[in-house]
Design an enzyme around this catalytic site. Sequence first.
Site, PDB file in Angstrom:
ATOM      1  N   LEU A 353       0.814  -1.216   0.000  1.00 23.88           N
ATOM      2  CA  LEU A 353       0.000   0.000   0.000  1.00 23.88           C
ATOM      3  C   LEU A 353       0.845   1.264   0.000  1.00 23.88           C
ATOM      4  CD1 LEU A 353      -2.645  -1.062   2.678  1.00 23.88           C
ATOM      5  CD2 LEU A 353      -2.976  -0.971   0.199  1.00 23.88           C
ATOM      6  N   GLY A 356       6.359   3.679   4.526  1.00 22.46           N
ATOM      7  CA  GLY A 356       6.378   4.666   5.600  1.00 22.46           C
ATOM      8  C   GLY A 356       7.727   4.718   6.279  1.00 22.46           C
ATOM      9  N   GLY A 359       8.704   1.323   7.498  1.00 22.13           N
ATOM     10  CA  GLY A 359       8.956   0.335   6.463  1.00 22.13           C
ATOM     11  C   GLY A 359       7.716   0.191   5.595  1.00 22.13           C
ATOM     12  N   ASP A 472       1.856  13.794  16.804  1.00 22.62           N
ATOM     13  CA  ASP A 472       2.124  13.737  15.358  1.00 22.62           C
ATOM     14  C   ASP A 472       0.819  13.735  14.562  1.00 22.62           C
ATOM     15  OD1 ASP A 472       3.774  13.754  13.156  1.00 22.62           O
ATOM     16  OD2 ASP A 472       4.005  11.583  13.076  1.00 22.62           O
TER      17      ASP A 472
END
Length: 662
Positions: A353, A356, A359, A472
């Site tokens: 998909l 990131g 990984g 975040d």
Amino acid sequence: MGLFKRVPKIFQLLLLYFWVANLVDFAQADPPYPLCSNITNQNSSFQSNLNSLLDSLPSNASISKLYDSSTGHDPDRVYAQYMCLNYVTNDTCSTCLTLATDHIRQSCANNTEAVVWEEVCQLRYSNRSFLGQLDVSGNLGLDNKKDVSNPEQFRSIVNQTVSNLIKKAAFNKSANMYATGDASFMDAETLYALVQCTTDLNSADCNTCLQVALANLSSCCSSSRGARLLSRSCYIRYELYAFYNGETDESSASAPNQGTGKSKQSKILMIIILTITSVVLVVAVLSLFCCLSMKKGNKKRKNEISSQEVQLHSIAENQDFQGRDGLGARESGFIDLASLHAATNNFSELNMLGQGGFGPVYKGILTDGKEVAIKRLSSFSEQGTEEFTNEVLLIMKLQHKNLVRLVGFCVDGEEKLLVYEFMPNSSLDVILFDPRKRAQLDWCRRINIINGIAKGILYLHEDSRLRIIHRDLKPSNILLDNDMNPKISDFGMARIFASAEGEANTARIVGTYGYMAPEYAMEGLYSTKSDVFSFGVLLLEIITGRRNTGFQKSKNVPNLTAYAWHLWNRGNEKELMDPSLSDSFSVDEFSRYMNIGLLCVQEDAFDRPTMSSVVLMLKSETVTLPQPERPAFSVGRFTGHDSANPNDCSDNGLTISCALPR
């Protein structure tokens, strides 16, 4: 003194320096270890209730090693709890509590909440009930100043021994949340370890508290010969001597007969000689200091990763582990690697998909037909293991419709994977900043997304069992389900706060530039208001369809928040309206949401509203909104007119956060 005079003058000074330095270290290492809320209540009723409750505790300690009580009536009611280590006598417990009550009064006078740790007991009080509630904030790690000769082997033995004791204490009812044990180390020494929880916790919370404590010890004290972790809800200690069998230090364990005065004098001479030799060696190898420091740092990081692997293996192997809302291992715990290979067709690139910070992320289908997103930790990610552990231990305690659900995790050798519910509409940034896909987000859907994110953050800050700062928040960490409902994700950077804790400080800044509050980005200070700032940036991005950092190429403007402030002051906020929304909303409605967003991104954290206030402002149109002050990072010149051209937008490439599965 005669021996000291025979030492050359320069070495006398060096020796004196080392002696003084060591005295300071030992002074810092001695109890008590207080932690005060710094929020005071000088109300006479509160102080009277507190004094009465503290005075009653030592007498109870002569009967029971764990006791909790409360006195008074709200809002001046006081709750208190003490815990003595199980191996001490009741008389010792009572003596320790007498010291603790004196020390907590001296160190935390008039505070609404406080905790103090003594050598064999801890005492805690609060103006709010905390019984039965896990609290791992403010954990304090203390290490022996001496290091072991083989830290990697020692750390492995510590982790294995303590992990076994954690299982026994947390899940063996006869253990009463207390366990001790020993193990051989290098055939010459014996490791002794102890774990204990407050018995008001359930088994799952005791396990979590001790697992977090073990991870804390791995980070602070990986090579120390002994260490202890002081937590509000649990306690861990290990040494290379039998501290819980009556031996008080390593010297008593190895040399019970101290010898004559003459032998002591010889020992002093030997210490002086060894100290002088050490100083000379330090000077001789000073040029190699940097190299050795780097090597030691790499070894420490390796030890930390190893300890976290053991910690996660311990969770995975524990068949009695209780996940979120009482779910067992099958629903919210360990998933074997073979199942994940089958679910992703051996991690086929066709199932990938995205990529990131941790990984690659893969789509998978489990044996029961459930679609999942699998985040596979890269073996080259130095940050990954710490955040992976944090996310597993944290997110399993959370449940809210606007938080992504963790289906399970896998630890197998070097493989570490997180398994999440699959979000078919990917993340907010994929749709919001795509000129063609943005039309899917009409005004009503955008308002629903804003409200959902706000409710999710409010849950983290105020309504969950733990008080959590996400740190975040950004569009790529907001996932969208089939109905475009938002799910906050990626808790690798999140931190747990004490209920009365206002803010914390860190030297390690994590997050994404453009979404970080100024006090966090510049000084390392973070609080709930840091998340409020990030939410304000998100809100402005959602209603305008523009990235916060998307103006640099077209005009001399630092960011979206600065430009929104500029237009707000001129009364021209309609220039930021997303053309793709057409006439589905009024200028007044748009202006109201921009007002809320600007309130959230004000430069002074004190001026920003809390998330409970934000949710109220979003919900009620009758609430009068205050005028916002200048936002952070808003210095700059403004030229020209804004363009809706998507090519004027640029990605925020400055990030050290980790993307979550799509």
